[in-house]
Design a protein around this motif. Sequence first.
Motif, PDB file in Angstrom:
ATOM      1  N   UNK A 182       0.723  -1.252   0.115  1.00 35.45           N
ATOM      2  CA  UNK A 182       0.306   0.453  -0.050  1.00 35.45           C
ATOM      3  C   UNK A 182       1.246   1.437  -0.102  1.00 35.45           C
ATOM      4  N   UNK A 183       1.708   1.479  -0.540  1.00 41.91           N
ATOM      5  CA  UNK A 183       2.082   2.052  -2.185  1.00 41.91           C
ATOM      6  C   UNK A 183       1.891   3.703  -1.490  1.00 41.91           C
ATOM      7  N   UNK A 184       2.250   4.678  -1.188  1.00 35.07           N
ATOM      8  CA  UNK A 184       1.869   6.350  -1.269  1.00 35.07           C
ATOM      9  C   UNK A 184       3.287   7.044  -1.195  1.00 35.07           C
ATOM     10  N   UNK A 185       3.269   8.043  -1.860  1.00 33.90           N
ATOM     11  CA  UNK A 185       4.356   9.045  -1.990  1.00 33.90           C
ATOM     12  C   UNK A 185       5.462  10.054  -0.367  1.00 33.90           C
ATOM     13  N   UNK A 186       3.859  10.004   0.191  1.00 30.66           N
ATOM     14  CA  UNK A 186       3.630  10.791   1.776  1.00 30.66           C
ATOM     15  C   UNK A 186       4.061   9.606   2.946  1.00 30.66           C
ATOM     16  N   UNK A 187       5.341   9.713   2.940  1.00 23.19           N
ATOM     17  CA  UNK A 187       5.951   8.919   4.533  1.00 23.19           C
ATOM     18  C   UNK A 187       4.541   8.650   5.606  1.00 23.19           C
ATOM     19  N   UNK A 188       3.910   9.767   5.564  1.00 23.14           N
ATOM     20  CA  UNK A 188       3.008   9.766   7.339  1.00 23.14           C
ATOM     21  C   UNK A 188       1.706   8.622   6.858  1.00 23.14           C
ATOM     22  N   UNK A 189       1.557   8.853   5.538  1.00 21.06           N
ATOM     23  CA  UNK A 189       0.193   7.535   4.683  1.00 21.06           C
ATOM     24  C   UNK A 189       0.654   7.252   4.386  1.00 21.06           C
ATOM     25  N   UNK A 190       2.274   6.419   3.330  1.00 22.45           N
ATOM     26  CA  UNK A 190       2.262   5.795   3.857  1.00 22.45           C
ATOM     27  C   UNK A 190       2.158   4.225   5.251  1.00 22.45           C
ATOM     28  N   UNK A 191       2.900   5.048   6.074  1.00 25.62           N
ATOM     29  CA  UNK A 191       3.233   4.172   7.207  1.00 25.62           C
ATOM     30  C   UNK A 191       2.150   3.655   8.042  1.00 25.62           C
ATOM     31  N   UNK A 192       1.321   5.045   8.208  1.00 20.37           N
ATOM     32  CA  UNK A 192      -0.224   4.482   8.184  1.00 20.37           C
ATOM     33  C   UNK A 192      -1.679   3.269   8.011  1.00 20.37           C
ATOM     34  N   UNK A 193      -1.026   3.377   6.634  1.00 24.39           N
ATOM     35  CA  UNK A 193      -1.713   2.367   5.697  1.00 24.39           C
ATOM     36  C   UNK A 193      -1.156   0.936   6.001  1.00 24.39           C
ATOM     37  N   UNK A 194      -0.310   1.330   5.924  1.00 21.17           N
ATOM     38  CA  UNK A 194       0.896  -0.638   5.975  1.00 21.17           C
ATOM     39  C   UNK A 194       0.664  -0.963   8.277  1.00 21.17           C
ATOM     40  N   UNK A 220      16.834   9.444   2.148  1.00 19.52           N
ATOM     41  CA  UNK A 220      16.365   9.968   3.490  1.00 19.52           C
ATOM     42  C   UNK A 220      14.978   9.311   3.155  1.00 19.52           C
ATOM     43  N   UNK A 221      14.040   9.822   2.543  1.00 19.68           N
ATOM     44  CA  UNK A 221      12.386   9.817   2.392  1.00 19.68           C
ATOM     45  C   UNK A 221      12.569   8.166   2.517  1.00 19.68           C
ATOM     46  N   UNK A 222      12.858   6.914   1.547  1.00 20.73           N
ATOM     47  CA  UNK A 222      12.158   6.345   1.787  1.00 20.73           C
ATOM     48  C   UNK A 222      13.328   5.018   3.307  1.00 20.73           C
ATOM     49  N   UNK A 223      13.693   5.707   3.702  1.00 19.49           N
ATOM     50  CA  UNK A 223      14.434   4.818   4.675  1.00 19.49           C
ATOM     51  C   UNK A 223      13.711   5.536   5.875  1.00 19.49           C
ATOM     52  N   UNK A 224      12.928   6.567   6.069  1.00 21.48           N
ATOM     53  CA  UNK A 224      11.760   7.359   7.313  1.00 21.48           C
ATOM     54  C   UNK A 224      10.630   6.285   7.009  1.00 21.48           C
ATOM     55  N   UNK A 225       9.919   6.021   5.569  1.00 19.19           N
ATOM     56  CA  UNK A 225       9.017   4.861   6.554  1.00 19.19           C
ATOM     57  C   UNK A 225       9.259   3.713   6.059  1.00 19.19           C
ATOM     58  N   UNK A 226      10.782   3.164   5.632  1.00 19.86           N
ATOM     59  CA  UNK A 226      10.463   2.014   5.281  1.00 19.86           C
ATOM     60  C   UNK A 226      11.632   1.402   7.329  1.00 19.86           C
ATOM     61  N   UNK A 227      11.464   2.142   7.514  1.00 20.00           N
ATOM     62  CA  UNK A 227      12.776   1.704   8.835  1.00 20.00           C
ATOM     63  C   UNK A 227      12.093   1.558  10.121  1.00 20.00           C
ATOM     64  N   UNK A 228      10.700   2.672  10.043  1.00 16.55           N
ATOM     65  CA  UNK A 228      10.433   2.872  11.071  1.00 16.55           C
ATOM     66  C   UNK A 228       8.500   1.799  11.033  1.00 16.55           C
ATOM     67  N   UNK A 229       8.439   0.997  10.394  1.00 14.82           N
ATOM     68  CA  UNK A 229       7.416   0.091  10.096  1.00 14.82           C
ATOM     69  C   UNK A 229       8.606  -1.107  10.368  1.00 14.82           C
ATOM     70  N   UNK A 230       9.788  -1.501  10.023  1.00 17.54           N
ATOM     71  CA  UNK A 230      10.258  -2.290  10.501  1.00 17.54           C
ATOM     72  C   UNK A 230      11.008  -2.811  11.598  1.00 17.54           C
ATOM     73  N   UNK A 231      10.573  -1.322  12.140  1.00 16.01           N
ATOM     74  CA  UNK A 231      11.369  -1.569  13.599  1.00 16.01           C
ATOM     75  C   UNK A 231       9.772  -1.774  14.412  1.00 16.01           C
ATOM     76  N   UNK A 232       8.936  -1.890  13.725  1.00 17.09           N
ATOM     77  CA  UNK A 232       7.222  -2.289  14.337  1.00 17.09           C
ATOM     78  C   UNK A 232       7.412  -3.833  14.182  1.00 17.09           C
TER      79      UNK A 232
END
Length: 250
Positions: A182-194, A220-232
Motif C-alpha cells: 500500500x505505497x504512497x509518496x507521503x511517508x506518514x500516509x504510507x506508514x499509517x496505511x501499512x 532519506x524519505x524511503x528509509x524514514x518510511x521503511x525503517x519505521x515499519x520494520x522497527x515495529x
Amino acid sequence: MEIPEVPFERRPTRQIMVGSVPVGGDAPITVQSMTITKTADVDGTLQQIYGLAAAGADIVRCTCNEPEASEGLARIVPRSPVPIVADIHHQYLRALEALEAGVQCLRLNPGNIRKPEHIKAVAREAKDRGVPIRIGVNGGSLHPDLYAKYGDRVTPEAMVESALQEIAYFADVDFDLIKISVKASSVPLMIEAYRQLSEVTDHPLHLGVTEAGPPPEGLVKSTAGIATLLAEGIGDTIRYSLTADPVEEV
C-alpha cells in the motif's frame, strides 16, 4: 559503555514462495528492485537483472505493458539468476501472457485492472500454476469509487479497503498466494496505511515509498518510511523506489 540490542517482535505472516525465494513467515526480509529497460530488449534487460542480482537483489520486477514485453519475458525468465515479477499495468491479458512466459510472480494494481471477471481470470490461472500475486495498491491510482467514498482524497483507509477488495475477488476463486503493498509518496500516509493493513491481514507485506525521488533525498524519505515499519515488526520484503540507476536501490 556497551549499548544492548533491543529485539523487536516481528509480525507473524504467512509464507509464500516467489520462485525459490521465501517471502514472509520466518524468512529473511527480501530486497527487490525493478528494471528500467524496455522488457522487449531482452539482452539489455538481462544485463540489468544480473547487475541487480550482483548488488544483492533477491527478486526483480520487469514491466509487462505490451505483447512484445510478454514475448521478452519468455526469453528472460529462463536466463535470470533471480525470480522475475511481471508488473501488469492496465491490460489483464498481459498478466495471462506473463504467466505463460513463466514468471514467478505478478504485480496487479487494483486501481488499473478493475473488472472483477478479469481479476478472477488472472487469479485462476495463477492458482493453477502456483504463482503468487502482489496486490500493489498505489495512492496515486485508486479506483474512482474509493476516491469518491473518501472525499476525493487518498487516505490510509481507502488504500486498505482497496487491498481487501482485491483479496475478496481472489477468495472467490480460492486463491491465497498473496503479498500486498500500500505505497504512497507521503511517508506518514504510507506508514499509517501499512499499520492498518497489518491489523487486518496476515499476508506478507511489501514495503516501499512510491516515487521517493533521487538520492540523497529519496534515500532519506524511503528509509524514514521503511525503517519505521520494520522497527515495529511490519514488513517482509522491501523496495526503494529511487529516481536513479536501479542498482542504487539495492
